[in-house]
Design a protein around this motif. Structure first.
Motif, mmCIF file in Angstrom:
data_model
loop_
_atom_site.group_PDB
_atom_site.id
_atom_site.type_symbol
_atom_site.label_atom_id
_atom_site.label_comp_id
_atom_site.label_asym_id
_atom_site.label_seq_id
_atom_site.Cartn_x
_atom_site.Cartn_y
_atom_site.Cartn_z
ATOM 1 N N ALA A 89 -12.148 -2.207 -7.116
ATOM 2 C CA ALA A 89 -11.449 -2.523 -8.359
ATOM 3 C C ALA A 89 -11.165 -4.016 -8.320
ATOM 4 C CB ALA A 89 -10.153 -1.725 -8.480
ATOM 5 N N PRO A 93 -5.621 1.620 -8.016
ATOM 6 C CA PRO A 93 -6.226 0.661 -7.081
ATOM 7 C C PRO A 93 -5.555 -0.711 -7.099
ATOM 8 C CG PRO A 93 -7.764 1.222 -8.865
ATOM 9 C CD PRO A 93 -6.597 2.137 -9.002
ATOM 10 N N LEU A 94 -5.087 -1.104 -8.239
ATOM 11 C CA LEU A 94 -4.412 -2.409 -8.362
ATOM 12 C C LEU A 94 -3.289 -2.269 -9.379
ATOM 13 C CD1 LEU A 94 -7.499 -4.805 -8.715
ATOM 14 C CD2 LEU A 94 -6.082 -4.499 -6.681
ATOM 15 N N ASP A 103 -6.745 -1.639 5.397
ATOM 16 C CA ASP A 103 -5.835 -0.530 5.646
ATOM 17 C C ASP A 103 -6.689 0.697 5.916
ATOM 18 O OD1 ASP A 103 -3.531 1.092 5.555
ATOM 19 O OD2 ASP A 103 -3.907 1.515 3.436
ATOM 20 N N ARG A 133 2.243 -5.869 3.437
ATOM 21 C CA ARG A 133 1.662 -6.909 4.300
ATOM 22 C C ARG A 133 1.891 -8.276 3.698
ATOM 23 N NH1 ARG A 133 -2.876 -5.077 8.133
ATOM 24 N NH2 ARG A 133 -2.628 -7.275 8.574
ATOM 25 N N LEU A 162 -9.100 -8.319 -5.392
ATOM 26 C CA LEU A 162 -10.198 -7.370 -5.210
ATOM 27 C C LEU A 162 -9.767 -6.308 -4.214
ATOM 28 C CD1 LEU A 162 -13.226 -6.503 -5.488
ATOM 29 C CD2 LEU A 162 -13.677 -7.995 -3.524
ATOM 30 N N LEU A 163 -9.965 -5.063 -4.608
ATOM 31 C CA LEU A 163 -9.777 -3.955 -3.674
ATOM 32 C C LEU A 163 -11.135 -3.305 -3.453
ATOM 33 C CD1 LEU A 163 -7.671 -2.064 -2.162
ATOM 34 C CD2 LEU A 163 -8.030 -0.513 -4.092
ATOM 35 N N LEU A 186 -9.158 0.689 2.870
ATOM 36 C CA LEU A 186 -8.843 -0.098 1.684
ATOM 37 C C LEU A 186 -8.811 -1.556 2.131
ATOM 38 C CD1 LEU A 186 -8.057 2.667 0.565
ATOM 39 C CD2 LEU A 186 -6.056 1.638 -0.468
ATOM 40 N N ARG A 245 -7.433 4.562 7.255
ATOM 41 C CA ARG A 245 -6.798 5.880 7.396
ATOM 42 C C ARG A 245 -7.798 6.799 8.077
ATOM 43 N NH1 ARG A 245 -5.475 5.418 1.449
ATOM 44 N NH2 ARG A 245 -3.939 3.745 1.373
ATOM 45 N N LEU A 287 3.910 -6.819 8.966
ATOM 46 C CA LEU A 287 3.769 -5.524 8.296
ATOM 47 C C LEU A 287 5.146 -4.905 8.220
ATOM 48 C CD1 LEU A 287 1.737 -3.281 7.238
ATOM 49 C CD2 LEU A 287 2.143 -2.196 9.451
ATOM 50 N N GLU A 327 1.274 -12.690 10.765
ATOM 51 C CA GLU A 327 1.165 -11.477 9.953
ATOM 52 C C GLU A 327 2.414 -10.629 10.116
ATOM 53 O OE1 GLU A 327 -2.686 -9.137 10.366
ATOM 54 O OE2 GLU A 327 -2.741 -10.516 12.065
ATOM 55 N N ASP A 385 0.864 -1.172 0.000
ATOM 56 C CA ASP A 385 0.000 0.000 0.000
ATOM 57 C C ASP A 385 0.902 1.223 0.000
ATOM 58 O OD1 ASP A 385 -2.229 1.668 0.450
ATOM 59 O OD2 ASP A 385 -1.850 1.598 2.611
ATOM 60 N N THR A 406 -7.298 -8.029 4.253
ATOM 61 C CA THR A 406 -6.491 -7.055 4.979
ATOM 62 C C THR A 406 -7.134 -5.692 4.793
ATOM 63 O OG1 THR A 406 -5.042 -6.639 3.109
ATOM 64 C CG2 THR A 406 -4.367 -8.343 4.657
ATOM 65 N N VAL A 460 -7.057 7.185 -4.379
ATOM 66 C CA VAL A 460 -6.563 5.863 -4.768
ATOM 67 C C VAL A 460 -6.391 5.859 -6.283
ATOM 68 C CG1 VAL A 460 -6.959 3.387 -4.591
ATOM 69 C CG2 VAL A 460 -7.847 4.911 -2.819
ATOM 70 N N VAL A 497 -12.981 -0.155 -1.462
ATOM 71 C CA VAL A 497 -12.683 1.123 -0.818
ATOM 72 C C VAL A 497 -13.959 1.679 -0.201
ATOM 73 C CG1 VAL A 497 -11.744 3.448 -1.151
ATOM 74 C CG2 VAL A 497 -10.931 1.563 -2.575
ATOM 75 N N ARG A 554 -8.298 -5.420 0.994
ATOM 76 C CA ARG A 554 -7.752 -6.251 -0.075
ATOM 77 C C ARG A 554 -8.042 -7.713 0.200
ATOM 78 N NH1 ARG A 554 -3.098 -3.754 -3.371
ATOM 79 N NH2 ARG A 554 -3.409 -5.788 -4.325
ATOM 80 N N THR A 592 -3.724 3.988 10.039
ATOM 81 C CA THR A 592 -2.775 5.084 9.881
ATOM 82 C C THR A 592 -3.483 6.416 10.121
ATOM 83 O OG1 THR A 592 -1.631 3.824 8.148
ATOM 84 C CG2 THR A 592 -1.182 6.191 8.253
ATOM 85 N N GLN A 651 -11.031 6.530 5.497
ATOM 86 C CA GLN A 651 -11.031 5.731 4.277
ATOM 87 C C GLN A 651 -10.466 4.362 4.638
ATOM 88 O OE1 GLN A 651 -8.045 6.338 1.136
ATOM 89 N NE2 GLN A 651 -9.714 6.753 -0.280
ATOM 90 N N LEU A 689 -12.961 6.796 -7.146
ATOM 91 C CA LEU A 689 -13.149 5.880 -6.025
ATOM 92 C C LEU A 689 -13.481 6.700 -4.775
ATOM 93 C CD1 LEU A 689 -10.289 3.336 -6.774
ATOM 94 C CD2 LEU A 689 -12.739 2.817 -6.696
ATOM 95 N N LEU A 709 -7.347 11.621 -0.255
ATOM 96 C CA LEU A 709 -6.833 10.261 -0.124
ATOM 97 C C LEU A 709 -7.252 9.588 -1.429
ATOM 98 C CD1 LEU A 709 -7.834 9.468 3.558
ATOM 99 C CD2 LEU A 709 -5.513 9.615 2.676
ATOM 100 N N LEU A 756 3.365 0.460 2.953
ATOM 101 C CA LEU A 756 3.008 -0.568 3.932
ATOM 102 C C LEU A 756 2.926 -1.883 3.176
ATOM 103 C CD1 LEU A 756 2.299 1.923 5.612
ATOM 104 C CD2 LEU A 756 0.271 0.740 6.419
ATOM 105 N N GLU A 807 -13.701 8.774 -1.464
ATOM 106 C CA GLU A 807 -12.691 9.650 -0.865
ATOM 107 C C GLU A 807 -13.384 10.546 0.147
ATOM 108 O OE1 GLU A 807 -9.531 12.833 -2.005
ATOM 109 O OE2 GLU A 807 -9.862 11.174 -3.380
ATOM 110 N N MET A 854 -6.358 -5.869 10.309
ATOM 111 C CA MET A 854 -6.503 -4.428 10.084
ATOM 112 C C MET A 854 -5.346 -3.618 10.644
ATOM 113 S SD MET A 854 -9.822 -2.122 10.839
ATOM 114 C CE MET A 854 -9.809 -0.359 10.473
ATOM 115 N N THR A 855 -4.890 -2.733 9.797
ATOM 116 C CA THR A 855 -3.847 -1.758 10.099
ATOM 117 C C THR A 855 -4.495 -0.379 10.068
ATOM 118 O OG1 THR A 855 -2.134 -3.112 9.118
ATOM 119 C CG2 THR A 855 -1.743 -0.741 9.114
ATOM 120 N N ARG A 859 1.773 5.262 -0.469
ATOM 121 C CA ARG A 859 1.195 6.593 -0.325
ATOM 122 C C ARG A 859 2.234 7.610 -0.783
ATOM 123 N NH1 ARG A 859 -0.187 4.884 5.368
ATOM 124 N NH2 ARG A 859 -1.754 3.277 5.078
#
Lengths: 338, 338, 338, 338
Positions: free
Chosen positions: C289, B199-200, C169, B234, C297-298, C232, C171, B298, B296, B169, C167, B196, C300, C234, C221, C230, C272, B194, B232, C274, C218-219, B171
């Protein structure tokens, strides 16, 4: 229910007009024009409107007859088109700078020669707190500039106390430069700035002067914000003027106003007007500090440049013109924190 | 003292090359080219350099012979010019994406067909922590992408522990889009985002994969910053891998590195890598968190996209190539707070 | 017209409840409690409410009987007081984390031991899109966490397509830390950050997992924003799942929802979800996406953490419980640009 | 090589002193004191210094004898300790406001009564461009305030041209409030502000007046930045003063100064001084605009409040005192874009 149209609906002022009018209980938005984006969805320009409208931008040439038309962009480049568009509606609200000044020479000094100077002086200014009576019957309304509105509302009730020129220090976010601005508004260049883009003689000084009779000298700085205007006006008061005098004058002017608040507290983070808490709202907050010993007066005004500094003043003027509750469509109070 | 030139000196990477090389005790900057701004002062493009140089951008056609040339912009549009420019110097440092991937098919997938695919694979990658030995004799150096650098430095020492694909991920701030970007980088649109934007399958996943042998799946988000990259990553570790294993691996890789710091503390505001404190510096901070129960992992990497993610890697590579102290010209440690 | 009170009205969630309920046509706000600021004006805590209310914070002990009470702060420290306060109203909306998880062991893992674990499982979750039927008769409602709401609304319609762990992510802006946060939220430290404050196992993963049955990792930030969330997400989809399948599933879930929009376009700055354009609004935008080749698959999700991530969900739940139009008091659509 | 110590090394000014002195080729940092954080690593307070030092904060009581001591925090609360600390070194650089004013009455007006007023007037001001000669032999140096430095450097060369009082509009980032500031500096409250925290009579006006002999009236606004100061000074010039006169006066004052640049261009994004491009640097940029018709003069000054507005001035003063190259340790030019 009236039918309204926006000319220049793809810009930032146009977008705010759309937001306010789509949420207005007495207005149906029948058109938004954009020469560049005709045929594209309005919510493509203004993604906050997704789900609220399926409107598509139309060509300016295709403007339908309606009750009120809002000019969100200047018509100086093509006065004939402007006249044609204005003929489509009984009521015209002009949010550009085209009709703000009444003196052709003054206009020319700040904006260049006006192509149709006869139009100057024919519009009613759309500043409800000052022009309410005239707005009740006005068919052509010129909405004042964003920093001018903050300055006029801050200074006007105090004119009789002021002795000497006023320096105005205006600060404004990047949305004031419009949706099609160039390299100077690139994020990497425009972020984190304190950009003194008008060191002396900013255009809005002419409007403030015209509305107050004061000698005004205005500087303007772009700050790191998208929205928001704040003006700091410094001057001297006549001998003997007290804080109480000023509070009384403000109260007399604004006690019954729905969209002007006097903010002049002794402490607290938000003791003076600040645009941070006004984003999206139609409030103009005004406040002041006075040093009775030195007779220094600081007047502070703040607003959202796209709302009370533009679209909100226009909608409030429409409400007055139609005899509706002045607050219709303008209920959002702003956020905290943000 | 060697003579260096920058091709594409008006851009943001070019500006950082200028800053670093003008302050480098062993380098004389003899030219900065810009097709668009030839004849204009370099400090007009980069106002932070006022007082440090009187250099004027020259046309690419006028590039003088020199010892080292830095390509700060892509040459794909005009491979002949690229070749001509490269012929001017013994050492070429390419900071564009042109030569980063070695497989023409992979390049085509991410960037479109390469006009001169034979060039792929001919450059030495300019990632000093990985490529130091090869850089000592390299005459053509390809500097990796900003997010790729953070990802590779974070993941590479841990490859043997990793079991399965890695999601990255990324940024990144707005300066990554360059100095001539369009409407999407207008301040009013780009501030507070923010976004994206990938996305992929972001391009840099190919570089990270190429450098680590891992399966990498990368997403990228534009954040409200001008500079800075954070990734990030993972993934899962093999059974039995402990925090101690990871710390040891990082120590083995980076204990003697001047520009990589392992930041993985148990508490504190800055316990994991963060670009905020790296602006202008050549550090890449890497860190991690491991949940031994779920396996896990990170991995976090951070750097300044224009420095360690570009110009700084190039200058460090130059220092290695010339046999100088690797830190020459790269002493600025970053600021706090900022 | 019902009588409502807010417990913890001086905080940020409390402030948004006040803004929404003061503007709600069927609600009278009769009290806002604050142990620390009892006796002080509500608009001293929330300057955006100046001119809208003369309410003064009262002591929690002085909570009057009313129809609905909103807990904007945790009652874990004093369960007896919590029970006493809850007894004041027929309807209780709990916006804290106290009742979000149903399993005491899971609660203990993320928040420490619950003082009154018997309460867990007694509340109806206040996520209208999922819990509408139950909310029609619920007297005790637990409003989900901000990032959990975005994650659940994004993932839930797609559960049958998902193959493997997810996972997340997350924010989040600084307002999520509350109005009395300490040094880590000092502006100079918190501005410009990408602070990975929860590298693994963020609390909201338990809520998302509880609501979807998925394995969630889950992370989180902290980003440089005051408001906004937001997420994300995955994961992998089962073989054969297509973009059309996903669009259909979202349409089935949300076509008639007033506050969820599916945003998954092929181009555009806002293609996407935001949070930038959602500030102050009750929308949760969800999008995705899909790479059919790799089955990546993402998903958002985005919302305003203080509105749809808290106060807005509570008001929407109240509207449902009372049989009113679900949109009452929640009409603000968000701004652009901002 | 001299031995230097910092009293108050955990604060923001202290952190910048550490950064500059750790990178200074002639200085060894032997101590950083912090009553609160004694025993903790310096890079815990200043994460940008990781890898540069293993220094640990010590108690003020444990200050070793050294050649130069820098006071980064006020000693007014404990004058005896201050004296004890000062006795540890031959050279004392005081970066607090304690000794900036020479008139006890003026000091009392702005800061409260001075506990040891006899100290006022005993220090040499540490503003190299003005005080260089005196600094060559000074053993006690008082570094001026951040906004005062920008104002003095902007106004002083023009004093003879100025006719009347000067209003100063100062703007400053949040780092000026220090590392232990309270609720008013919470990110959610302090972000996005234009906070007029000193509407009239800001303290630094006394310093500017003392240094220039001008009547100064100063307002100050906190802006949404961590670092940076900008001052806008408005006044009238005497009849007949021209732009050429002003340019000449600046050139006479600053042509040979290593850290003052005159920035007054006719166009460009950065045509007037702006702190954005000065972060981390020791430059003070000064510029102006003049309207010869109205005799209005705007003077603009900008700097990094923690560097040229504090630690940088101190280090430059040390360099002068020691007879070293004035630029030692101060080579970082600032970044663009940022």
């Amino acid at each position: 229910m009236i039918r309204a149209a926006i000319v220049g609906g793809a810009g930032y002022i146009g977008g705010e007009l759309l937001r306010l009018l789509l949420g207005h209980p007495e207005v149906e938005v029948v058109a938004s024009t954009s020469a560049r984006l005709a045929g594209r969805r309005v919510d493509g320009s203004h993604p906050n409107l997704r789900g609220l409208t399926d409107l598509v931008h139309s060509s300016p040439d295709a403007l339908p007859d309606c009750d009120a038309v809002f000019f969100a962009s200047s018509g100086l480049d093509d006065p004939a088109q402007r006249a044609a568009l204005a003929s489509r509606a009984k009521l015209v609200f002009d949010l550009s700078a085209d009709l703000r000044l009444t003196d052709p020479a003054l206009f020319a000094k700040h904006y260049g020669a006006h192509p149709t100077p006869d139009l100057l002086g024919t519009a009613t200014r759309g500043l409800p707190e000052v022009d309410r009576a005239a707005l009740r019957t006005a068919n052509l309304v010129s909405v004042p500039g964003c920093m001018a509105t903050a300055g006029i509302l801050g200074l006007r009730p105090l004119v009789e106390f002021i002795d000497g020129p006023v320096t105005v220090d205006g600060r404004v976010g990047s949305s004031g430069s419009g949706a099609s601005a160039g390299e100077m508004n690139l994020h990497a260049e425009r972020a984190n700035v304190l950009r003194v883009f008008a060191p002396l003689g900013h255009r809005h000084q002419a409007e403030i002067s015209q509305a107050t009779g004061l000698t005004v000298r205005m500087t303007a700085t772009g700050v790191d914000a998208v929205r928001g205007v704040q003006v700091l006006c410094r001057t001297q008061v006549r001998a003997g003027v007290t804080e109480t005098d000023i509070r009384k004058a403000y109260r007399a002017a604004y006690a019954d106003e729905p969209f002007v608040r006097v903010v002049a507290q002794k402490r607290g983070n938000y003791r003076l007007p600040e645009p941070k808490i006004l984003l999206g709202s139609n409030f103009c907050d005004v406040g002041f500090a006075l040093d009775a010993d030195t007779r220094e007066l600081l007047v502070v005004g703040a607003l959202d440049n796209l709302v009370k500094g533009g679209s909100g003043n226009a909608v409030q003027s429409l409400n007055i013109r139609m005899g509706w509750d002045e607050r219709l469509g303008l209920g959002f109070p702003g956020l905290h924190p943000v």
